[in-house]
Design a protein around this motif. Structure first.
Motif, PDB file in Angstrom:
ATOM      1  N   LYS A   1       4.367   6.726  -4.594  1.00 37.79           N
ATOM      2  CA  LYS A   1       4.374   7.142  -5.993  1.00 37.79           C
ATOM      3  C   LYS A   1       3.102   7.912  -6.353  1.00 37.79           C
ATOM      4  O   LYS A   1       3.172   8.946  -7.023  1.00 37.79           O
ATOM      5  CB  LYS A   1       4.505   5.922  -6.904  1.00 37.79           C
ATOM      6  N   GLN A   2       1.964   7.415  -5.886  1.00 34.40           N
ATOM      7  CA  GLN A   2       0.682   8.028  -6.237  1.00 34.40           C
ATOM      8  C   GLN A   2       0.620   9.491  -5.824  1.00 34.40           C
ATOM      9  O   GLN A   2       0.123  10.346  -6.557  1.00 34.40           O
ATOM     10  CB  GLN A   2      -0.456   7.247  -5.573  1.00 34.40           C
TER      11      GLN A   2
ATOM     12  N   VAL B   1       0.838  -1.207   0.000  1.00 33.37           N
ATOM     13  CA  VAL B   1       0.000   0.000   0.000  1.00 33.37           C
ATOM     14  C   VAL B   1       0.865   1.247   0.000  1.00 33.37           C
ATOM     15  O   VAL B   1       0.690   2.142  -0.831  1.00 33.37           O
ATOM     16  CB  VAL B   1      -0.943   0.012   1.219  1.00 33.37           C
ATOM     17  N   VAL B   2       1.824   1.322   0.921  1.00 37.53           N
ATOM     18  CA  VAL B   2       2.657   2.511   1.074  1.00 37.53           C
ATOM     19  C   VAL B   2       3.684   2.610  -0.050  1.00 37.53           C
ATOM     20  O   VAL B   2       3.939   3.687  -0.575  1.00 37.53           O
ATOM     21  CB  VAL B   2       3.355   2.500   2.449  1.00 37.53           C
ATOM     22  N   GLY B   3       4.287   1.479  -0.442  1.00 39.18           N
ATOM     23  CA  GLY B   3       5.316   1.492  -1.472  1.00 39.18           C
ATOM     24  C   GLY B   3       6.682   1.827  -0.913  1.00 39.18           C
ATOM     25  O   GLY B   3       6.930   1.691   0.287  1.00 39.18           O
ATOM     26  N   TYR B   4       7.573   2.305  -1.772  1.00 43.05           N
ATOM     27  CA  TYR B   4       8.920   2.679  -1.347  1.00 43.05           C
ATOM     28  C   TYR B   4       9.455   3.751  -2.276  1.00 43.05           C
ATOM     29  O   TYR B   4       8.842   4.065  -3.314  1.00 43.05           O
ATOM     30  CB  TYR B   4       9.855   1.456  -1.333  1.00 43.05           C
ATOM     31  N   VAL B   5      10.598   4.351  -1.922  1.00 43.13           N
ATOM     32  CA  VAL B   5      11.207   5.426  -2.718  1.00 43.13           C
ATOM     33  C   VAL B   5      12.584   5.003  -3.211  1.00 43.13           C
ATOM     34  O   VAL B   5      13.159   4.026  -2.747  1.00 43.13           O
ATOM     35  CB  VAL B   5      11.325   6.734  -1.910  1.00 43.13           C
TER      36      VAL B   5
ATOM     37  N   ILE C   1      -9.158   3.055  -7.660  1.00 42.19           N
ATOM     38  CA  ILE C   1      -8.532   3.304  -6.362  1.00 42.19           C
ATOM     39  C   ILE C   1      -7.262   4.118  -6.560  1.00 42.19           C
ATOM     40  O   ILE C   1      -6.617   4.057  -7.618  1.00 42.19           O
ATOM     41  CB  ILE C   1      -8.230   1.969  -5.644  1.00 42.19           C
ATOM     42  N   ASP C   2      -6.888   4.904  -5.561  1.00 40.98           N
ATOM     43  CA  ASP C   2      -5.744   5.804  -5.679  1.00 40.98           C
ATOM     44  C   ASP C   2      -4.420   5.074  -5.442  1.00 40.98           C
ATOM     45  O   ASP C   2      -3.711   5.328  -4.469  1.00 40.98           O
ATOM     46  CB  ASP C   2      -5.887   7.007  -4.751  1.00 40.98           C
TER      47      ASP C   2
END
Length: 630
Positions: free
Chosen positions: A212-213, A179-183, A421-422
């Motif tokens: 990212k979103q 859900v959160v992702g990464y950078v 969904i976002d």
């Protein structure tokens, strides 16, 4: 003599006149020279003054970017940070400041301190830029202990410096990683797309998920530090002019950390997914996909190797968020849509019965119900849904609805379309049609295709999120709200709410209220008297729902296990939650989806953790079921 005297006077007179003329001419030239000079001076200072002042500053100033801290991410209660920033440093080299002949000595010593090879530094500082005064970043995510060591040896490391460069600390990792992702560092391809959006070659950008979103919100505004330098870039002033960076916006998600952890533990190490959402708003309370990954490793030197290992795991595909990016046959959960379509079209009375003998001949093929001979016997719609009778829905689909109406109602429930969904990516699933099969396979649509589609098999595909939306449509009596993960955007300094996400209708059905009421009652009866009555038995909360077992060609003794439900049954939609669970066929068969759904509902409404919910439901010593069930 007389002749000579007069001639001399004549020469002196002519010479005097000629000299006066030359002086006058020279004066004119000097005057015009001053005119031209002052005009040029006026032109340069006034007319083109701004342009030359800008060029002067560019030439005489060395500007360094001060990275901004990314906004932090919180769960829905806004008191538990899920993602924060941790102080870290980046080491840089200004090659031109290294005295001649000392490059190899300085770089070798620095490489040893950083734990990297000299070759790694040489690649970043090729020979053609070793007299340049432009700084080159050598390594990021450097701990303070190493910076202290560099500082103590600064006299031996001319040209070496460091800057503060915060990194992401994913306090909540586990299943929330999808859900959160990464950078990560911006790539050339990303830079080509985002170069005019304020990004630079040193930017850190979101790669997946919320990072990212909503990267533009989280990014913040970098600061600037400028010093006066000469034409070669050598610093002439010790005191820089600093414009401080501005931190990115804080994001409050709809995710409830307690429910997320509950769902994660309930799914366990089974390959699959769980979605928990509020049907009245579309807020996603939990989204679990297993297997998951650790986003914190992307901040380390092992990031490249770790990413490659995730990519190479083609069997488990840990980078795939199965809740939105994996599609499955919806199996018998699709019978909810079939029931609604049958009632709305008045194609077949819900009180009228169809006999199930455990099998159905069609053409030259035998279709077997999941309960073999003698079958379920005579069933009306309520009992057909509760017992998940394939023969009943094969008959309804083939003889009374047809593929065109089945496809139309599927899309009315959101199948085959984006859930909007976002998140950066999501699958739309698939709803087949007669025309599609003719184009794709150059074959006619057959009655057997309609029969397969009628029980959620064949070409039909959906995501776990879409199945949650399908149940939300029933719970809301005809409305699906756009599912979303962002709840609020807040100012990082004042904590003021800058933006609040409001519910937005995604799909609205024209199905009559009496139809929804009958479908809701049939789903309740399925839980109380149908196939999942034991695994879904719950004294705390009453649910309505449907099971499903999807056949998968490579697996002969295992199936995808589905459970979709909403609870409490008798509460208004604003007080209800929807749970959609799938356990893939690659796991040992245990019919876990209904048990998992019940544990999640128990935990939510009894305010219990996973262990407490399992104990309360009596599932602690649950024996694994190895036989197929609906």
């Amino acid at each position: 003599m007389a002749f000579s005297f007069r001639n001399g006077r004549g020469l002196r007179k002519g010479s005097s006149l000629d000299k006066t003329s030359r002086i006058f001419l020279l004066g004119i030239l000097i005057f015009f020279g001053f005119v031209v000079y002052f005009y040029r001076l006026f032109y340069l200072q006034v007319i083109q003054g701004a342009e030359y002042r800008t060029q002067s500053k560019t030439i005489s100033s060395q500007v360094n970017t001060i990275p901004a801290q990314r906004g932090e991410i919180f769960d829905r209660n806004a008191n538990l940070p899920m993602v924060i920033n941790t102080e870290s440093f980046a080491v840089e080299i200004t090659p031109g400041e290294i005295p001649s002949g000392m490059y190899d000595t300085v770089v070798t010593k620095l490489a040893s301190m950083l734990g990297i090879s000299k070759y790694d530094i040489d690649k970043k500082i090729p020979k053609n830029i070793r007299r340049s005064y432009a700084t080159v970043q050598i390594r990021s995510n450097v701990p303070f202990s190493i910076i202290s060591n560099i500082a103590e040896n600064k006299t031996d490391l001319p040209g070496v410096s460091w800057i503060s460069k915060p990194i992401r600390n994913y306090v909540e990792s586990g299943s929330i990683s999808h859900v959160v992702g990464y950078v990560g560092d911006i790539t050339k391809e990303e830079m080509n797309v985002m170069y005019n959006q304020g990004y630079s070659q040193k930017s850190i950008v979101g790669k997946t998920g919320i990072e990212k979103q909503y990267d533009s919100l989280l990014q913040g505004t970098p600061g600037r530090s400028s010093r006066t330098v000469d034409v070669r870039g050598r610093v002439l002033s010790d005191t820089p002019i600093v414009e401080p960076p501005k931190m990115g916006k804080n994001l409050i998600l709809t995710i409830d950390t307690r429910i997320q952890t509950l769902a994660e533990k309930t799914l366990g190490n089974r390959v699959g997914a769980v979605v928990v959402l509020k049907p009245a708003t579309g807020e996603v309370l939990a989204m679990v996909s297993y297997p998951f990954f650790d986003p914190n490793i992307f901040n380390t030197d092992e990031a490249g190797e770790y990413y490659q290992s995730l990519i190479n795991d083609e069997k488990n595909r840990p980078l795939v968020n199965r809740a939105v990016n994996a599609t499955y046959p919806p199996a018998s959960t699709f019978k909810i849509i079939m029931s609604a379509a049958m009632l709305q079209e008045e194609a077949f009375s819900s009180a009228k019965k169809i006999e199930c003998k455990g099998k159905l001949y069609y053409g030259n093929r035998m279709f077997h119900c999941h309960v073999h001979e003698p079958g379920h016997g005579w069933l009306d719609m309520k009992n057909a849904l509760a017992q998940s009778c394939d023969v009943y829905y094969w008959t309804i689909g083939r003889d009374y609805l047809g593929i065109n109406k089945i496809a139309a109602y599927s899309k009315e429930f959101g199948l085959g379309q984006s859930a909007m969904i976002d998140l950066p990516s999501q699958q739309t699933g698939f709803v087949p049609s007669i025309e599609w099969k003719e184009r794709r396979f150059h074959e006619k649509w057959l009655g057997g295709d309609t029969m397969s589609c009628s029980i959620g098999q064949g070409y039909l595909l959906a995501t776990p999120l879409q199945m949650a939306d399908m149940v939300a449509m029933v719970s809301n009596s005809g409305v699906i709200y756009k599912p979303h993960i962002l709840k609020e955007v807040r100012d990082p300094v004042s904590n003021e709410v800058i933006r609040e996400v409001v519910p937005e209708v995604l799909f609205k059905s024209d199905i009559e209220p009496k139809v929804w009421k009958e479908v809701q009652e049939a789903m309740l009866y399925t839980i109380t008297d149908g196939t999942p009555q034991y695994p879904m038995h719950n004294k705390t909360v009453q649910a309505a729902g449907k099971t499903g077992t999807a056949e998968v060609a490579p697996y002969k003794t295992s199936w995808h296990s589905w459970m979709v439900a909403y609870a409490p049954y008798d509460a208004p939609p604003e007080d209800q939650v929807v749970v959609s669970t799938i356990v893939e066929a690659c796991n040992p068969w245990e019919w876990w989806a209904p048990y998992a759904t019940n544990i999640i509902l128990q935990g939510i409404f009894a305010n219990q953790n996973y262990e407490e919910a399992v104990e309360a439901l009596g599932f602690k010593y649950l024996m694994k079921n190895r036989a197929r069930q609906e």
